[in-house]
Design an enzyme around this catalytic site. Sequence first.
Site, PDB file in Angstrom:
ATOM      1  N   ILE A 197      13.172 -27.722  32.754  1.00  0.00           N
ATOM      2  CA  ILE A 197      12.111 -27.797  33.749  1.00  0.00           C
ATOM      3  C   ILE A 197      12.100 -29.115  34.507  1.00  0.00           C
ATOM      4  CG2 ILE A 197      10.614 -26.156  32.549  1.00  0.00           C
ATOM      5  CD1 ILE A 197       9.085 -28.494  31.358  1.00  0.00           C
ATOM      6  N   GLY A 198      12.958 -30.062  34.143  1.00  0.00           N
ATOM      7  CA  GLY A 198      12.967 -31.321  34.875  1.00  0.00           C
ATOM      8  C   GLY A 198      13.887 -32.347  34.242  1.00  0.00           C
ATOM      9  N   SER A 199      13.869 -33.546  34.825  1.00  0.00           N
ATOM     10  CA  SER A 199      14.684 -34.654  34.325  1.00  0.00           C
ATOM     11  C   SER A 199      13.869 -35.933  34.375  1.00  0.00           C
ATOM     12  CB  SER A 199      15.960 -34.817  35.159  1.00  0.00           C
ATOM     13  OG  SER A 199      16.758 -33.662  35.084  1.00  0.00           O
ATOM     14  N   SER A 201      14.109 -40.438  33.418  1.00  0.00           N
ATOM     15  CA  SER A 201      15.001 -41.563  33.688  1.00  0.00           C
ATOM     16  C   SER A 201      16.268 -41.487  32.852  1.00  0.00           C
ATOM     17  CB  SER A 201      14.269 -42.883  33.403  1.00  0.00           C
ATOM     18  OG  SER A 201      13.149 -43.024  34.236  1.00  0.00           O
ATOM     19  N   GLY A 203      17.000 -38.645  30.445  1.00  0.00           N
ATOM     20  CA  GLY A 203      17.136 -37.396  29.710  1.00  0.00           C
ATOM     21  C   GLY A 203      16.614 -36.210  30.481  1.00  0.00           C
ATOM     22  N   ASP A 204      16.937 -35.025  29.969  1.00  0.00           N
ATOM     23  CA  ASP A 204      16.486 -33.776  30.565  1.00  0.00           C
ATOM     24  C   ASP A 204      15.275 -33.259  29.802  1.00  0.00           C
ATOM     25  OD1 ASP A 204      18.544 -33.765  32.461  1.00  0.00           O
ATOM     26  OD2 ASP A 204      19.931 -32.831  31.054  1.00  0.00           O
ATOM     27  N   ILE A 205      14.430 -32.512  30.513  1.00  0.00           N
ATOM     28  CA  ILE A 205      13.190 -32.011  29.944  1.00  0.00           C
ATOM     29  C   ILE A 205      13.228 -30.487  29.941  1.00  0.00           C
ATOM     30  CG2 ILE A 205      10.675 -32.056  30.091  1.00  0.00           C
ATOM     31  CD1 ILE A 205      10.963 -34.653  31.724  1.00  0.00           C
ATOM     32  N   ASP A 310       8.552 -48.031  37.451  1.00  0.00           N
ATOM     33  CA  ASP A 310       9.124 -46.883  38.172  1.00  0.00           C
ATOM     34  C   ASP A 310       8.001 -46.013  38.721  1.00  0.00           C
ATOM     35  OD1 ASP A 310      11.070 -45.300  39.267  1.00  0.00           O
ATOM     36  OD2 ASP A 310      11.489 -44.180  37.437  1.00  0.00           O
TER      37      ASP A 310
END
Length: 497
Positions: A197-199, A201, A203-205, A310
């Site tokens: 569902i996302g990324s 800084s 890693g992937d989510i 960030d």
Amino acid sequence: MATMSNDAAAAATWHNNTSTPMDTTEPATNSHNPGETAVIGGPEALLLPSGSGPEEMNRHPLLMAQAHGEHHQPRLLHNFPVIPPPIQQHQQPPLLQQAQPSQIPHPTQPQIDPTMFTQQSGFNWPPIDPNTIAALAQAQLASSHAQFVSLALTLDPTLLSHFLATQQIPPVPQPLVHKKAEMELRVGNRFRLGRKIGSGSFGDIYLGQNIQTNEEVAVKLECVKSKHPQLHIESRLYRIMLGGIGIPEIRWCGQEGDYNVMVMELLGPSLEDLFNFCQRKFSLKTVLLLADQMLSRVEFIHCRDYIHRDIKPDNFLMGLGKRGNLVYIIDFGLAKRYRDSKHQHIAYRENKNLTGTARYASINTHRGIEQSRRDDIESLGYVFMYFNRGTLPWQGLKAVTKRQKYELISEKKISTRVDDLCAGYPEAFAQYLNYCRSLGFEEQPDYGYLRNLFRTLFHRQQFCYDYVFDWNTYKFYNESLEARNNFQQAVPNQRRH
């Protein structure tokens, strides 16, 4: 016994070339059941079209490679079911795919030698009569090869027993007769892993679910072989921030195989996603509602002795359900402690590489100066103007290298006057940015003053603190507009007499 023909001998040779089992344990997604994970197995030599004889088989690229001692990793082909690896004793078999009735071979059709499948699968079949094997060798030239493969690939025990019965082969051993077993990836023993569902800084989510409570969660994965692993640091920061409003809760963190894993509370869409949903334009009311909460989130992080480094719309998410109006801040992969337990501030340094997102980075960050609280606050100001304007003047600059692009962004940002950046918008935004740029390296921002700039503007505009954002009304506005247009087309205006 009859002597085999040359073609039959070629077919037997083909068996010898393909009898070496391949190492096939690579996971993949089953195209027939997207939510299930299966294990690919079996050589591509089995994936030959109907009517393939020895010549076509020998021209198959995998067979040619195997003849020269090469081995290739198999790949999952669309619409082909998968072959599980050999089933060991006391091992729960993988998910099997049901065969279609059309895949059951007719008893009168010639069939391929089942020893080929025996060698490839690793199953321990009862002894087969050599005369039967010799007779079946002749059948290898028939076009029934694909039919056998179609059946064998499914590996349904009942149907496979039916097929072997037509060849007078003993039935499938009883341990192979079993019910379907659900296959899934789990972390922490109780969290089922779903789609990406996302990324972040570093890693992937992925979407996950607690199999005990059915709660949906977010699962962040980071390879343990990463050059600079950060997930364990980020999980520690989440625990430090625990209890703050708009800080997601951690459900579990640890290591699974080759991955560091962090399971956290599932949140809604990011402000960047919602900005795109609203055609990349927020109303002044929505910007002010967001600014108030975003300032509070950054202030809380600072009071815990950390800076985020960030700040960008992607790292602010809305909650779900009853917390759908609450702004959350996420992704502490680049966060840094700016003072110790004795409130000793970090030292001023220069010649630092840019950390964060260049579009929203402060001017001092572009100049290579160590970041502090003032830089987070200034980045927020650029996010607010991004929401107001739709774009920032330093977007879309072209350069050959990333460093050159950063330099172009820095030059454009420094040369753009605050009054020009905020022209056409309430004065509070220019006052905000001018204040941020005037702060010293160790100086604590006056968060209350900055919030009051926007709260005063909010009341002056006579807005209501109902927490109704643009995305809450955008969908209904579009639907009503479409309904009105359809009505006008169906019922044209009539002249009145």
